[in-house]
Design an enzyme around this catalytic site. Structure first.
Site, mmCIF file in Angstrom:
data_model
loop_
_atom_site.group_PDB
_atom_site.id
_atom_site.type_symbol
_atom_site.label_atom_id
_atom_site.label_comp_id
_atom_site.label_asym_id
_atom_site.label_seq_id
_atom_site.Cartn_x
_atom_site.Cartn_y
_atom_site.Cartn_z
ATOM 1 N N ASP A 56 0.115 -1.558 0.001
ATOM 2 C CA ASP A 56 0.006 -0.265 -0.343
ATOM 3 C C ASP A 56 1.053 1.231 -0.226
ATOM 4 O O ASP A 56 1.632 1.865 1.155
ATOM 5 C CB ASP A 56 -0.503 0.113 1.310
ATOM 6 C CG ASP A 56 -1.730 1.029 1.001
ATOM 7 O OD1 ASP A 56 -3.400 0.811 0.467
ATOM 8 O OD2 ASP A 56 -2.144 2.243 1.820
ATOM 9 N N GLU B 119 -5.284 2.553 -4.005
ATOM 10 C CA GLU B 119 -3.278 2.762 -4.128
ATOM 11 C C GLU B 119 -2.489 1.220 -3.225
ATOM 12 O O GLU B 119 -1.507 1.216 -3.558
ATOM 13 C CB GLU B 119 -2.859 3.427 -3.384
ATOM 14 C CG GLU B 119 -3.068 3.535 -1.933
ATOM 15 C CD GLU B 119 -4.030 4.252 -2.082
ATOM 16 O OE1 GLU B 119 -4.163 4.178 -0.345
ATOM 17 O OE2 GLU B 119 -5.615 4.419 -2.661
#
Length: 492
Positions: free
Chosen positions: A370, A413
């Site tokens: 992440d 993301e």
């Protein structure tokens, strides 16, 4: 029409198992038989007939046998619900019996000239449903009966010779015309059904290679060919057979066959020593269809072009559809922004790798990644800048991961790495290397990520494995981000 029916002594040109063929053929037979029986029934009503009892008795006896046999076939056909069709042998016997019956009754009733043309009706019936051997036998018997009745009626000498010549010429021309029309009609029906089958396969099959193999038998019948090949012809390599029918191992296309000239000419027919011709058509890219068939000089090029065009259209439809489906499948598993596999593509790959790991016993690791504070990056510099970062990270993954690894966009993301044949130590080293390179990416401010790594325990489901990696990711973010966290805890 089967490709071999004309080469058997007794065989229908229409396929008796095909209801479309048999309906048309037997409707014509019914009309013809009705005409013959009706004409014979009217004979006794004609005035001033000089009857010959012997011939009349023989004709009536044959007529009775004819009606009994015909009625028997009609009953069987009715009881079978139209599924049982008269055999070629019985049909030939009925045709010959009908011709003999007409001749005997015409002589017996004393008017052979009036009913001579009726002899042509069973011959034309044979032209519709029979093969060449059956037609030849029926035509020969009809001419002999016509000449015999004429002789009995007193025709001799030059008159008989002239009658024979005109009968053969006029009846022969009429018979050949009906034979050609019937052949065109039956073949047209068969080709339409086969082309429809090709089109149906083209509209349903997902894999174009498999679809092409499925349609080859129908295409072989459509073009009345002896052999078909689908060749892959690379620009810088030797042609390879992708599919062939009916003999997958046949290599006649390679025996002195100028394939490059054929492709350049779009359609080329090459005479061979064995009386065979080759027709070729480039379908798509490096795919070439090659057809081998016995050479027939009359209109061969036009016929080959017309038939091949229709078949090739359906083949191109199949290829185009396969390419579209392949592209759609690819789009459904690829993230548009990064070009990485999306979550659907990831799941499919994880299932494949888990199956392989279970079979081989080799390790399998995954890492949940992440990008740190990515929402704030988007807020500060805009979503276009954020998209650019995602694309750069995706490019880095493609450059740094091994060929056997997979980097996928899990959502937003968040990324997921699939690392087959990799244990926790190797996976941690690989992800740490990625993190070091991500820190060096050009951006509005330094980019980092947090990662959680888990190794499949040999039993857990894909969801459980992802969940453990996600928990490790949560710990990495909780403990300060910009780090890799490894989990050894399993669900068992």
């Amino acid at each position: 029409m089967s490709g071999t029916s004309d080469h058997r002594l007794l065989a229908f040109r229409a396929d008796p198992d095909n209801p479309t063929y048999s309906t048309i053929a037997w409707q014509l037979v019914g009309l013809a038989v009705g005409g013959v029986v009706g004409a014979l029934a009217m004979m006794p009503l004609l005035p001033d007939l000089g009857r010959r009892p012997g011939w009349l008795g023989a004709g009536l006896a044959m007529l009775a046998v004819f009606v009994v046999l015909l009625g028997r076939e009609a009953i069987h056909l009715f009881r079978s619900g139209g599924r049982r069709v008269t055999s070629p042998r019985m049909a030939m016997a009925l045709v010959l019996l009908c011709i003999a019956t007409i001749g005997c009754l015409a002589v017996g009733l004393g008017d052979p000239t009036t009913y001579r043309l009726a002899l042509l009706i069973p011959v034309l019936v044979t032209a519709v449903i029979g093969n060449r051997a059956m037609l030849g036998a029926a035509f020969l018997l009809a001419v002999l009966v016509a000449l015999t009745t004429a002789t009995i009626d007193g025709t001799t000498g030059r008159a008989l010779v002239a009658l024979a010549a005109t009968t053969v010429a006029l009846w022969g021309g009429t018979t050949l015309m009906v034979y050609a029309l019937a052949r065109a009609a039956i073949d047209g029906i068969g080709n339409s059904l086969r082309l429809a089958s090709i089109a149906a396969i083209a509209s349903q099959v997902d894999d174009d290679e498999e679809g092409l193999r499925l349609v080859l038998p129908d295409l072989l019948a459509v073009v009345r060919a002896d052999q078909l090949w689908l060749l892959r012809v690379p620009h810088d390599g030797e042609p390879a057979v992708a599919a062939a029918t009916p003999d997958p191992g046949a290599t006649g296309w390679a025996d002195g066959f100028d394939l490059e000239h054929v492709i350049a000419d779009r359609l080329t027919i090459t005479h061979r020593s064995g009386g065979a011709a080759f027709v070729a058509e480039q379908l798509d890219g490096d795919l070439v269809l090659v057809v081998s068939r016995r050479w027939s000089p009359f209109g061969e090029r036009l016929v080959a072009r017309a038939i091949l065009d229709r078949a090739v259209t359906s083949l191109r439809l199949l290829i185009d559809r396969g390419e579209i489906l392949s592209r759609l499948r690819e789009l459904s598993t690829i993230d548009e922004l990064t070009g990485l596999p999306n979550r659907r593509g990831l799941t499919a790959r994880l299932e494949l790798e888990r199956t392989g790991a279970a079979r081989t016993g080799r390790p399998l690791c995954i890492a949940m990644v992440d990008l740190d504070r990515f929402k704030a990056y988007n807020d500060d510099f805009g979503h276009l800048a954020g998209d650019d970062v995602l694309r750069r990270v995706a490019t880095l993954l493609r450059e740094r991961l091994r060929a056997t690894d997979l980097g996928a966009r899990y959502g937003g993301e968040e990324l997921c790495l699939v690392l087959p044949d990799t244990d926790l130590a190797g996976g941690a080293a690989l992800v740490e290397d990625l993190l070091a390179h991500v820190r060096q990416l050009p951006a509005e401010r330094p980019i980092t990520f947090s990662a959680g790594l888990a190794q499949w325990d040999g039993f857990e489901s894909i969801d459980e494995l992802l969940s453990r990696a996600d928990q490790a990711l949560y710990r990495a973010k909780r403990d300060g981000r910009d780090r890799v966290e490894v989990t050894t805890t399993t669900t068992r």
